[in-house]
Design a protein around this motif. Structure first.
Motif, short mmCIF file in Angstrom:
data_model
loop_
_atom_site.label_atom_id
_atom_site.label_comp_id
_atom_site.label_asym_id
_atom_site.label_seq_id
_atom_site.Cartn_x
_atom_site.Cartn_y
_atom_site.Cartn_z
N VAL A 70 0.69 -7.72 -0.85
CA VAL A 70 1.16 -7.81 -2.24
C VAL A 70 2.47 -7.06 -2.41
O VAL A 70 3.37 -7.52 -3.12
CB VAL A 70 0.07 -7.27 -3.21
CG1 VAL A 70 0.63 -7.07 -4.60
CG2 VAL A 70 -1.11 -8.21 -3.25
N ASP A 71 2.61 -5.91 -1.77
CA ASP A 71 3.85 -5.13 -1.88
C ASP A 71 5.05 -5.85 -1.28
O ASP A 71 6.18 -5.56 -1.61
CB ASP A 71 3.70 -3.76 -1.22
CG ASP A 71 2.89 -2.80 -2.06
OD1 ASP A 71 2.65 -3.12 -3.25
OD2 ASP A 71 2.50 -1.73 -1.55
N ALA A 92 13.81 -8.38 -5.71
CA ALA A 92 13.30 -7.20 -5.02
C ALA A 92 11.90 -7.49 -4.51
O ALA A 92 11.29 -8.50 -4.84
CB ALA A 92 13.28 -6.00 -5.96
N ARG A 93 11.41 -6.60 -3.70
CA ARG A 93 10.02 -6.67 -3.25
C ARG A 93 9.17 -5.86 -4.23
O ARG A 93 9.61 -4.83 -4.75
CB ARG A 93 9.86 -6.12 -1.85
CG ARG A 93 10.63 -6.93 -0.84
CD ARG A 93 10.10 -6.71 0.57
NE ARG A 93 10.91 -7.41 1.54
CZ ARG A 93 10.78 -8.68 1.85
NH1 ARG A 93 9.86 -9.40 1.26
NH2 ARG A 93 11.56 -9.25 2.74
N ARG A 94 7.95 -6.31 -4.48
CA ARG A 94 7.08 -5.67 -5.46
C ARG A 94 6.83 -4.19 -5.12
O ARG A 94 6.73 -3.35 -6.00
CB ARG A 94 5.76 -6.42 -5.55
CG ARG A 94 4.91 -5.99 -6.70
CD ARG A 94 3.66 -6.81 -6.84
NE ARG A 94 3.91 -8.23 -7.04
CZ ARG A 94 4.14 -8.80 -8.22
NH1 ARG A 94 4.17 -8.06 -9.29
NH2 ARG A 94 4.35 -10.09 -8.31
N GLY A 95 6.74 -3.85 -3.85
CA GLY A 95 6.47 -2.47 -3.45
C GLY A 95 7.65 -1.55 -3.66
O GLY A 95 7.50 -0.32 -3.63
N GLU A 96 8.85 -2.10 -3.86
CA GLU A 96 10.05 -1.28 -4.04
C GLU A 96 10.34 -0.98 -5.52
O GLU A 96 11.36 -0.40 -5.83
CB GLU A 96 11.26 -2.02 -3.44
CG GLU A 96 11.16 -2.23 -1.94
CD GLU A 96 11.30 -0.94 -1.17
OE1 GLU A 96 12.06 -0.05 -1.62
OE2 GLU A 96 10.65 -0.82 -0.13
N ILE A 97 9.45 -1.40 -6.39
CA ILE A 97 9.66 -1.20 -7.82
C ILE A 97 8.91 0.04 -8.28
O ILE A 97 7.72 0.17 -8.02
CB ILE A 97 9.19 -2.43 -8.62
CG1 ILE A 97 9.99 -3.66 -8.20
CG2 ILE A 97 9.32 -2.19 -10.12
CD1 ILE A 97 9.50 -4.94 -8.80
N GLY A 98 9.62 0.93 -8.94
CA GLY A 98 9.02 2.15 -9.47
C GLY A 98 8.99 2.11 -10.99
O GLY A 98 9.11 1.05 -11.61
#
Length: 124
Positions: A70-71, A92-98
């Motif tokens: 998922v990330d 972007a990739r989902r895991g790179e979003i803060g």
């Protein structure tokens, strides 16, 4: 949620059986109680423990693999300025979003100002 309750119940039952067996052995050593055959054969309990351990390890591995997958999903990130209404799109990739920042696919780190909002959409 059901599996958490089931696992907790299994752990409590296992602890109860272990404590009960230890107390029975202590009574037998003192000569108070007559020895009884065990409720569950020793080999069966060992196999059940290995099966439960294997299921727990496999479940943890599947959960880690699913979260990793998922990330890695690609998403469109739109940054909307609340004052001007301007919209800037990024990928972007989902895991790179803060919370207030993210890293794009080309390596740029974007930090949002207080007046900006982030909208995350699945990539087409």
């Amino acid at each position: 949620m059901f599996w958490k309750l089931l696992l907790t119940s299994a752990v409590i039952l296992g602890a109860y059986l272990v404590i009960r067996a230890r107390m029975q052995r202590a009574r037998e050593a003192q000569g108070v109680a007559q020895p009884r055959p065990p409720l569950v054969p020793r080999g069966t309990m060992r196999i059940a423990a290995y099966v439960l351990l294997s299921l727990m390890v496999a479940g943890s591995a599947l959960l880690l693999l699913r979260n990793w997958d998922v990330d890695r999903d690609l998403v469109n990130v739109k940054v909307v300025n609340a004052n001007t209404g301007g919209v800037v799109s990024y990928r972007a990739r989902r895991g790179e979003i803060g919370e207030r920042r993210f890293t794009t696919l080309d390596g740029r780190e974007v930090r949002l100002a207080e007046v900006e909002r982030m909208v995350v959409e699945p990539a087409p």
